[in-house]
Motif scaffolding. Structure first.
Motif, PDB file in Angstrom:
ATOM      1  N   LEU B  71       0.830  -1.209   0.000  1.00 27.89           N
ATOM      2  CA  LEU B  71       0.000   0.000   0.000  1.00 27.89           C
ATOM      3  C   LEU B  71       0.863   1.257   0.000  1.00 27.89           C
ATOM      4  CD1 LEU B  71      -2.693  -1.161   2.599  1.00 27.89           C
ATOM      5  CD2 LEU B  71      -3.091  -0.747   0.155  1.00 27.89           C
ATOM      6  N   ARG B  72       1.979   1.203   0.716  1.00 26.22           N
ATOM      7  CA  ARG B  72       2.870   2.370   0.776  1.00 26.22           C
ATOM      8  C   ARG B  72       3.664   2.550  -0.515  1.00 26.22           C
ATOM      9  NH1 ARG B  72       4.579   0.109   5.752  1.00 26.22           N
ATOM     10  NH2 ARG B  72       6.463  -0.552   4.682  1.00 26.22           N
ATOM     11  N   ASP B  73       4.140   1.419  -1.093  1.00 25.43           N
ATOM     12  CA  ASP B  73       5.184   1.493  -2.110  1.00 25.43           C
ATOM     13  C   ASP B  73       4.720   1.252  -3.541  1.00 25.43           C
ATOM     14  OD1 ASP B  73       6.787   1.396   0.334  1.00 25.43           O
ATOM     15  OD2 ASP B  73       8.480   0.999  -0.998  1.00 25.43           O
ATOM     16  N   THR B  74       3.497   0.779  -3.723  1.00 26.78           N
ATOM     17  CA  THR B  74       3.043   0.469  -5.075  1.00 26.78           C
ATOM     18  C   THR B  74       1.688   1.115  -5.348  1.00 26.78           C
ATOM     19  OG1 THR B  74       1.714  -1.519  -4.602  1.00 26.78           O
ATOM     20  CG2 THR B  74       4.102  -1.822  -4.786  1.00 26.78           C
ATOM     21  N   ASP B  75       1.281   1.062  -6.592  1.00 31.70           N
ATOM     22  CA  ASP B  75      -0.026   1.583  -6.985  1.00 31.70           C
ATOM     23  C   ASP B  75      -1.053   0.465  -7.128  1.00 31.70           C
ATOM     24  OD1 ASP B  75       0.946   4.184  -7.120  1.00 31.70           O
ATOM     25  OD2 ASP B  75       1.711   3.872  -9.153  1.00 31.70           O
ATOM     26  N   ARG B  76      -0.724  -0.724  -6.683  1.00 28.47           N
ATOM     27  CA  ARG B  76      -1.659  -1.840  -6.855  1.00 28.47           C
ATOM     28  C   ARG B  76      -2.944  -1.569  -6.079  1.00 28.47           C
ATOM     29  NH1 ARG B  76       0.087  -5.935  -9.398  1.00 28.47           N
ATOM     30  NH2 ARG B  76      -1.067  -7.627  -8.403  1.00 28.47           N
ATOM     31  N   SER B  77      -4.059  -2.027  -6.665  1.00 29.30           N
ATOM     32  CA  SER B  77      -5.349  -1.774  -6.024  1.00 29.30           C
ATOM     33  C   SER B  77      -5.441  -2.557  -4.724  1.00 29.30           C
ATOM     34  CB  SER B  77      -6.481  -2.198  -6.965  1.00 29.30           C
ATOM     35  OG  SER B  77      -6.566  -3.617  -6.998  1.00 29.30           O
ATOM     36  N   ILE B  78      -6.347  -2.148  -3.873  1.00 27.21           N
ATOM     37  CA  ILE B  78      -6.492  -2.823  -2.583  1.00 27.21           C
ATOM     38  C   ILE B  78      -6.899  -4.276  -2.783  1.00 27.21           C
ATOM     39  CG2 ILE B  78      -7.950  -2.877  -0.517  1.00 27.21           C
ATOM     40  CD1 ILE B  78      -7.657   0.243  -0.554  1.00 27.21           C
ATOM     41  N   THR B  79      -7.713  -4.539  -3.780  1.00 29.98           N
ATOM     42  CA  THR B  79      -8.089  -5.933  -4.058  1.00 29.98           C
ATOM     43  C   THR B  79      -6.871  -6.737  -4.498  1.00 29.98           C
ATOM     44  OG1 THR B  79     -10.289  -5.200  -4.737  1.00 29.98           O
ATOM     45  CG2 THR B  79      -9.608  -7.409  -5.421  1.00 29.98           C
ATOM     46  N   GLU B  80      -6.046  -6.144  -5.352  1.00 27.39           N
ATOM     47  CA  GLU B  80      -4.828  -6.846  -5.781  1.00 27.39           C
ATOM     48  C   GLU B  80      -3.899  -7.098  -4.600  1.00 27.39           C
ATOM     49  OE1 GLU B  80      -4.205  -5.301 -10.381  1.00 27.39           O
ATOM     50  OE2 GLU B  80      -3.684  -3.938  -8.748  1.00 27.39           O
ATOM     51  N   VAL B  81      -3.748  -6.088  -3.753  1.00 26.70           N
ATOM     52  CA  VAL B  81      -2.888  -6.237  -2.576  1.00 26.70           C
ATOM     53  C   VAL B  81      -3.399  -7.363  -1.685  1.00 26.70           C
ATOM     54  CG1 VAL B  81      -2.178  -5.111  -0.416  1.00 26.70           C
ATOM     55  CG2 VAL B  81      -2.035  -3.860  -2.591  1.00 26.70           C
ATOM     56  N   CYS B  82      -4.685  -7.406  -1.495  1.00 32.36           N
ATOM     57  CA  CYS B  82      -5.315  -8.452  -0.675  1.00 32.36           C
ATOM     58  C   CYS B  82      -4.882  -9.837  -1.140  1.00 32.36           C
ATOM     59  CB  CYS B  82      -6.829  -8.288  -0.751  1.00 32.36           C
ATOM     60  SG  CYS B  82      -7.804  -9.753  -0.360  1.00 32.36           S
ATOM     61  N   PHE B  83      -5.003 -10.091  -2.415  1.00 29.91           N
ATOM     62  CA  PHE B  83      -4.646 -11.425  -2.936  1.00 29.91           C
ATOM     63  C   PHE B  83      -3.132 -11.599  -3.032  1.00 29.91           C
ATOM     64  CE2 PHE B  83      -9.034 -10.873  -4.663  1.00 29.91           C
ATOM     65  CZ  PHE B  83      -9.623 -11.879  -3.912  1.00 29.91           C
ATOM     66  N   ASP B  84      -2.408 -10.503  -3.272  1.00 32.90           N
ATOM     67  CA  ASP B  84      -0.939 -10.580  -3.345  1.00 32.90           C
ATOM     68  C   ASP B  84      -0.335 -11.171  -2.072  1.00 32.90           C
ATOM     69  OD1 ASP B  84      -0.764  -9.456  -5.841  1.00 32.90           O
ATOM     70  OD2 ASP B  84      -0.253  -7.441  -5.144  1.00 32.90           O
ATOM     71  N   VAL B  85      -0.921 -10.853  -0.934  1.00 35.20           N
ATOM     72  CA  VAL B  85      -0.303 -11.240   0.338  1.00 35.20           C
ATOM     73  C   VAL B  85      -0.936 -12.494   0.932  1.00 35.20           C
ATOM     74  CG1 VAL B  85       0.425  -8.891   0.834  1.00 35.20           C
ATOM     75  CG2 VAL B  85      -1.766  -9.727   1.757  1.00 35.20           C
ATOM     76  N   GLY B  86      -1.841 -13.144   0.185  1.00 37.40           N
ATOM     77  CA  GLY B  86      -2.309 -14.457   0.623  1.00 37.40           C
ATOM     78  C   GLY B  86      -3.696 -14.501   1.231  1.00 37.40           C
ATOM     79  N   PHE B  87      -4.374 -13.350   1.331  1.00 37.85           N
ATOM     80  CA  PHE B  87      -5.769 -13.411   1.770  1.00 37.85           C
ATOM     81  C   PHE B  87      -6.618 -13.897   0.614  1.00 37.85           C
ATOM     82  CE2 PHE B  87      -4.084 -10.461   4.919  1.00 37.85           C
ATOM     83  CZ  PHE B  87      -4.707 -10.918   6.071  1.00 37.85           C
ATOM     84  N   THR B  88      -7.716 -14.606   0.947  1.00 37.12           N
ATOM     85  CA  THR B  88      -8.543 -15.170  -0.115  1.00 37.12           C
ATOM     86  C   THR B  88      -9.871 -14.444  -0.247  1.00 37.12           C
ATOM     87  OG1 THR B  88      -9.308 -16.823   1.468  1.00 37.12           O
ATOM     88  CG2 THR B  88      -7.522 -17.465  -0.023  1.00 37.12           C
ATOM     89  N   SER B  89     -10.143 -13.496   0.634  1.00 37.43           N
ATOM     90  CA  SER B  89     -11.357 -12.689   0.452  1.00 37.43           C
ATOM     91  C   SER B  89     -11.072 -11.259   0.900  1.00 37.43           C
ATOM     92  CB  SER B  89     -12.537 -13.283   1.226  1.00 37.43           C
ATOM     93  OG  SER B  89     -12.707 -12.642   2.479  1.00 37.43           O
ATOM     94  N   LEU B  90     -11.648 -10.329   0.146  1.00 40.06           N
ATOM     95  CA  LEU B  90     -11.424  -8.910   0.440  1.00 40.06           C
ATOM     96  C   LEU B  90     -12.010  -8.550   1.801  1.00 40.06           C
ATOM     97  CD1 LEU B  90     -10.271  -6.284  -0.683  1.00 40.06           C
ATOM     98  CD2 LEU B  90     -12.468  -5.859  -1.798  1.00 40.06           C
ATOM     99  N   GLY B  91     -13.142  -9.178   2.140  1.00 47.14           N
ATOM    100  CA  GLY B  91     -13.768  -8.889   3.438  1.00 47.14           C
ATOM    101  C   GLY B  91     -12.863  -9.277   4.593  1.00 47.14           C
ATOM    102  N   THR B  92     -12.279 -10.484   4.494  1.00 53.97           N
ATOM    103  CA  THR B  92     -11.384 -10.935   5.567  1.00 53.97           C
ATOM    104  C   THR B  92     -10.163 -10.038   5.654  1.00 53.97           C
ATOM    105  OG1 THR B  92     -12.106 -13.202   5.199  1.00 53.97           O
ATOM    106  CG2 THR B  92     -10.063 -12.895   6.434  1.00 53.97           C
TER     107      THR B  92
END
Lengths: 143, 152
Positions: B71-92
């Motif tokens: 979130l600090r260093d890239t422009d990736r969307s929050i949904t992309e970040v969520c899956f990038d780091v291993g979460f499987t749902s945006l809500g969680t």
């Protein structure tokens, strides 16, 4: 004024095993290996002249009482003591070489950052080692 | 006895390293317990004894730390970040992030820019430790106090 970091030290559980790892696996060279009675002054260093000697220290008497040595060994094996950061001219090549050499304790596979590419491994005892190839600037840090 | 403690510590450290290395993969505590060849329940108890928190807390905090970095260093969307780091749902992801950091991912992003410290230093020092009491949730990194190096 101080002109050089001459010796740094790192705690290991076994000097022979440490020597095998740091020399035969990681590619450092043996520096001093001086025995006097039961004591052994053992250092490794980056190959070439003028580098910092890394003293491989084993907790125990007469430097530490047995209880202190036991605490230190517990801290080493839970990765709570300090580690080393090396520079390399080919970190991805080293990663492949280390894998072929049987090293499995990678804490981070080679990863590009704005300041270079680095990877993380542990020595056989739990000490953290990082290897960095500087200046290999990627357009965007990936991790 | 001491040798047994050292051997167990080393195996548990290997499991913790697996979480730090493979957080982006579909990793759960049962899989990590397999790294040390013990039952998940025994693994959790031993891990907590050695590292002071359960693997059920350690892994999401590593994932959240990595998401804070993205979130600090890239422009990736929050949904992309969520899956990038291993979460499987945006809500969680959003709920876990809020619980641990004390603000939403988008709120965190808007308040922070890249840190000028090496990535390994960030991973070592910025992983949030404990849920901060509501009164002290002004800290930018959960409990970590690293504002001084922020160039936001």
């Amino acid at each position: 004024m101080i002109t050089k970091l001459n010796v740094a030290s790192i705690y290991v559980l076994d000097k022979d095993e440490a020597l095998d790892f740091y020399v035969n696996k990681l590619g450092l060279e043996k520096g001093n290996d001086v025995r006097q009675g039961s004591s052994r002054w053992l250092t490794v260093r980056v190959p070439g002249n003028g580098g910092t000697e890394i003293s491989l220290e084993q907790p125990g008497p007469p430097l530490h009482d047995e209880a202190t040595a036991e605490r230190l060994r517990e801290l080493i094996t839970k990765g709570a003591l300090s580690g080393l950061v090396f520079n390399s001219d080919d970190v991805r090549g080293m990663y492949e070489t280390l894998k072929v050499g049987g090293v499995t304790d990678f804490t981070q596979e080679p990863t590009a950052h704005s300041y270079g590419t680095d990877m993380g491994i542990r020595d056989p005892f739990g000490n953290a080692i990082r290897i960095l190839q500087q200046g290999n600037v990627s357009p965007e840090a990936t991790a | 006895m001491s040798r047994e403690v050292e051997e167990l510590n080393r195996r548990l450290l290997r499991a913790r390293d697996a979480m730090d290395r493979a957080y982006a993969e579909p990793l759960d505590v049962r899989a990590v317990a397999g790294v040390v060849h013990v039952s998940p329940a025994h693994f959790s108890r031993c891990f907590r004894t050695v590292f002071g928190e359960t693997p059920h807390r350690y892994l999401p905090r590593r994932r959240v730390e990595r998401s804070m970095f993205l979130l600090r260093d890239t422009d990736r969307s929050i949904t992309e970040v969520c899956f990038d780091v291993g979460f499987t749902s945006l809500g969680t992801f959003s709920r876990t992030f809020r619980e641990i950091v004390g603000e939403t991912p988008s709120g965190y992003r808007s308040g922070h820019g890249p840190l000028v410290v090496p990535n390994c230093v960030q991973m070592a020092n910025i992983r949030p430790r404990a849920a901060a009491p509501a009164a002290t949730r002004s800290s930018s990194f959960g409990e970590a106090t690293t504002d001084a190096v922020s160039i936001a």
